[in-house]
Write an enzyme that holds these catalytic residues in place. Sequence first.
Site, PDB file in Angstrom:
ATOM      1  N   MET A  32       7.265  -4.287 -25.121  1.00  0.00           N
ATOM      2  CA  MET A  32       8.515  -4.454 -25.912  1.00  0.00           C
ATOM      3  C   MET A  32       9.845  -3.872 -25.045  1.00  0.00           C
ATOM      4  O   MET A  32      10.761  -3.529 -25.704  1.00  0.00           O
ATOM      5  CB  MET A  32       8.356  -3.667 -27.194  1.00  0.00           C
ATOM      6  N   GLY A  33       9.557  -3.925 -23.772  1.00  0.00           N
ATOM      7  CA  GLY A  33      10.767  -3.445 -23.015  1.00  0.00           C
ATOM      8  C   GLY A  33      10.934  -2.040 -23.059  1.00  0.00           C
ATOM      9  O   GLY A  33      10.288  -1.229 -23.168  1.00  0.00           O
ATOM     10  N   GLY A  38       5.069   4.437 -17.342  1.00  0.00           N
ATOM     11  CA  GLY A  38       3.908   3.812 -17.794  1.00  0.00           C
ATOM     12  C   GLY A  38       3.550   2.556 -17.565  1.00  0.00           C
ATOM     13  O   GLY A  38       2.482   1.863 -17.400  1.00  0.00           O
ATOM     14  N   HIS A  39       4.807   1.527 -17.839  1.00  0.00           N
ATOM     15  CA  HIS A  39       4.729   0.282 -17.850  1.00  0.00           C
ATOM     16  C   HIS A  39       4.701  -0.104 -16.312  1.00  0.00           C
ATOM     17  O   HIS A  39       3.845  -0.845 -15.912  1.00  0.00           O
ATOM     18  CB  HIS A  39       5.910  -0.336 -18.137  1.00  0.00           C
ATOM     19  N   GLN A  63       5.470  -6.354 -36.214  1.00  0.00           N
ATOM     20  CA  GLN A  63       4.730  -5.047 -36.030  1.00  0.00           C
ATOM     21  C   GLN A  63       5.621  -3.917 -36.487  1.00  0.00           C
ATOM     22  O   GLN A  63       5.266  -2.688 -36.372  1.00  0.00           O
ATOM     23  CB  GLN A  63       4.197  -4.613 -34.893  1.00  0.00           C
ATOM     24  N   GLY A 149      -1.916   0.311 -21.978  1.00  0.00           N
ATOM     25  CA  GLY A 149      -1.982   1.654 -21.631  1.00  0.00           C
ATOM     26  C   GLY A 149      -2.819   2.543 -22.707  1.00  0.00           C
ATOM     27  O   GLY A 149      -2.933   2.102 -23.837  1.00  0.00           O
ATOM     28  N   GLN A 155      -4.568   0.425 -30.293  1.00  0.00           N
ATOM     29  CA  GLN A 155      -4.077  -0.884 -30.054  1.00  0.00           C
ATOM     30  C   GLN A 155      -5.237  -1.582 -28.941  1.00  0.00           C
ATOM     31  O   GLN A 155      -5.516  -2.833 -29.063  1.00  0.00           O
ATOM     32  CB  GLN A 155      -2.779  -0.936 -29.214  1.00  0.00           C
ATOM     33  N   VAL A 178       0.238   7.682 -18.492  1.00  0.00           N
ATOM     34  CA  VAL A 178       1.312   8.354 -17.350  1.00  0.00           C
ATOM     35  C   VAL A 178       1.844   9.465 -18.287  1.00  0.00           C
ATOM     36  O   VAL A 178       2.524   9.139 -19.307  1.00  0.00           O
ATOM     37  CB  VAL A 178       2.106   7.404 -16.758  1.00  0.00           C
ATOM     38  N   SER A 188       8.451   4.720 -24.833  1.00  0.00           N
ATOM     39  CA  SER A 188       9.734   4.070 -24.996  1.00  0.00           C
ATOM     40  C   SER A 188      10.621   4.911 -25.916  1.00  0.00           C
ATOM     41  O   SER A 188      11.856   4.901 -25.700  1.00  0.00           O
ATOM     42  CB  SER A 188       9.976   2.667 -25.343  1.00  0.00           C
TER      43      SER A 188
HETATM   44  O1  PAF Z   1       2.378  -1.781 -26.731  1.00  0.00           O
HETATM   45  C1  PAF Z   1       3.503  -2.487 -27.029  1.00  0.00           C
HETATM   46  O2  PAF Z   1       4.556  -2.524 -26.290  1.00  0.00           O
HETATM   47  C2  PAF Z   1       3.247  -3.578 -27.974  1.00  0.00           C
HETATM   48  O3  PAF Z   1       2.560  -3.135 -28.895  1.00  0.00           O
HETATM   49  C3  PAF Z   1       2.713  -4.899 -27.457  1.00  0.00           C
HETATM   50  C4  PAF Z   1       1.343  -4.809 -26.876  1.00  0.00           C
HETATM   51  C5  PAF Z   1       3.764  -5.541 -26.274  1.00  0.00           C
HETATM   52  C6  PAF Z   1       2.696  -5.954 -28.560  1.00  0.00           C
HETATM   53  O4  PAF Z   1       4.209  -6.347 -29.127  1.00  0.00           O
END
Ligand code: PAF
Length: 296
Positions: A32-33, A38-39, A63, A149, A155, A178, A188
């Site tokens: 989600m930017g 971590g990303h 969500q 992650g 999730q 991380v 984030s």
């Molecule tokens: O973990 C996230 O950033 C979000 O839940 C995802 C997996 C991108 C779904 O919108």
Amino acid sequence: MSMRIVRTISELRAVLKALRENGRRIGFVPTMGCLHEGHAALIRQSAARCDHTVVSIFVNPTQFGPTEDLSNYPRELERDQALCLRLDVSVLFLPEPAEIYPTAFCTFVEPGQLGDQLCGAFRPGHFRGVATVVTKLFNMVQPDLAFFGQRDLQQTVIIRRIVRDLNLPVDIVVVPTVREPDGLALGSRNVDLGPEERARALCLSRALFAAEAAFQAGERRPDRLLDQARQHLGTLDTLQYLELVDTQSLEPLGRDVVRTSAMCLAAVIGKTRLIDNVLLAPDPDSAQFTSHLETE
Ligand code: PAF
């Protein structure tokens, strides 16, 4: 190779068709930017295991609950783009909401019980939104591997179950959380923490590490392990949950930790909701461990 930025599903499919030639493997990192280290760890894992990496940035409205502020979700598109470029991402997918949810959209993926526990109890409908968007993104990208992650443990468990239940042809890789040098799990939302709140937030990882240390010293009783963690959370009046759960069913453990389990928590510090977890694995090398929560 240069990074392609695409905004529509048809463009994405056309670009991927060419990239997939000669059996090249596609790795996918949905986000989600507001990307952080971590990303970056997920993208690096994908680069190590796949020929091309696709990153999506989409702040998914389904969500977010009615009281959760979708419009205030941190957005850092330019910085995110630069990071993806540096990490050799092949395709950055930046869809608009109408591309993902066309008019009269009404088909959702319902994760059932798994989505009602832990965070789900505090964020009704959240995992239905996650399950739906991730399934849709998998159908759009059709990756060989997808990277998530471990911080978002619930999730990952739900996504693995969707993949199994709906026979989606993708392997899920869960990459360890991380952390900042002082233990805070990267997320984030951390940018929203003021200095005093950030200092207070450290009790979360300290609590989990205390339980982990007790586990490593041989403690296997769930109540004792939870007590170890609670000692560090004493003054935190906004703890939403602290639970020791089975990593397949997400049900609280009733008896000794004899297979991989996770201690998970969520708390609100100031206005920021934080989650964290540690895995407690009696036998990290066992097939049982890797089969349901493969970590890299
Ligand atoms: O973990 C996230 O950033 C979000 O839940 C995802 C997996 C991108 C779904 O919108």
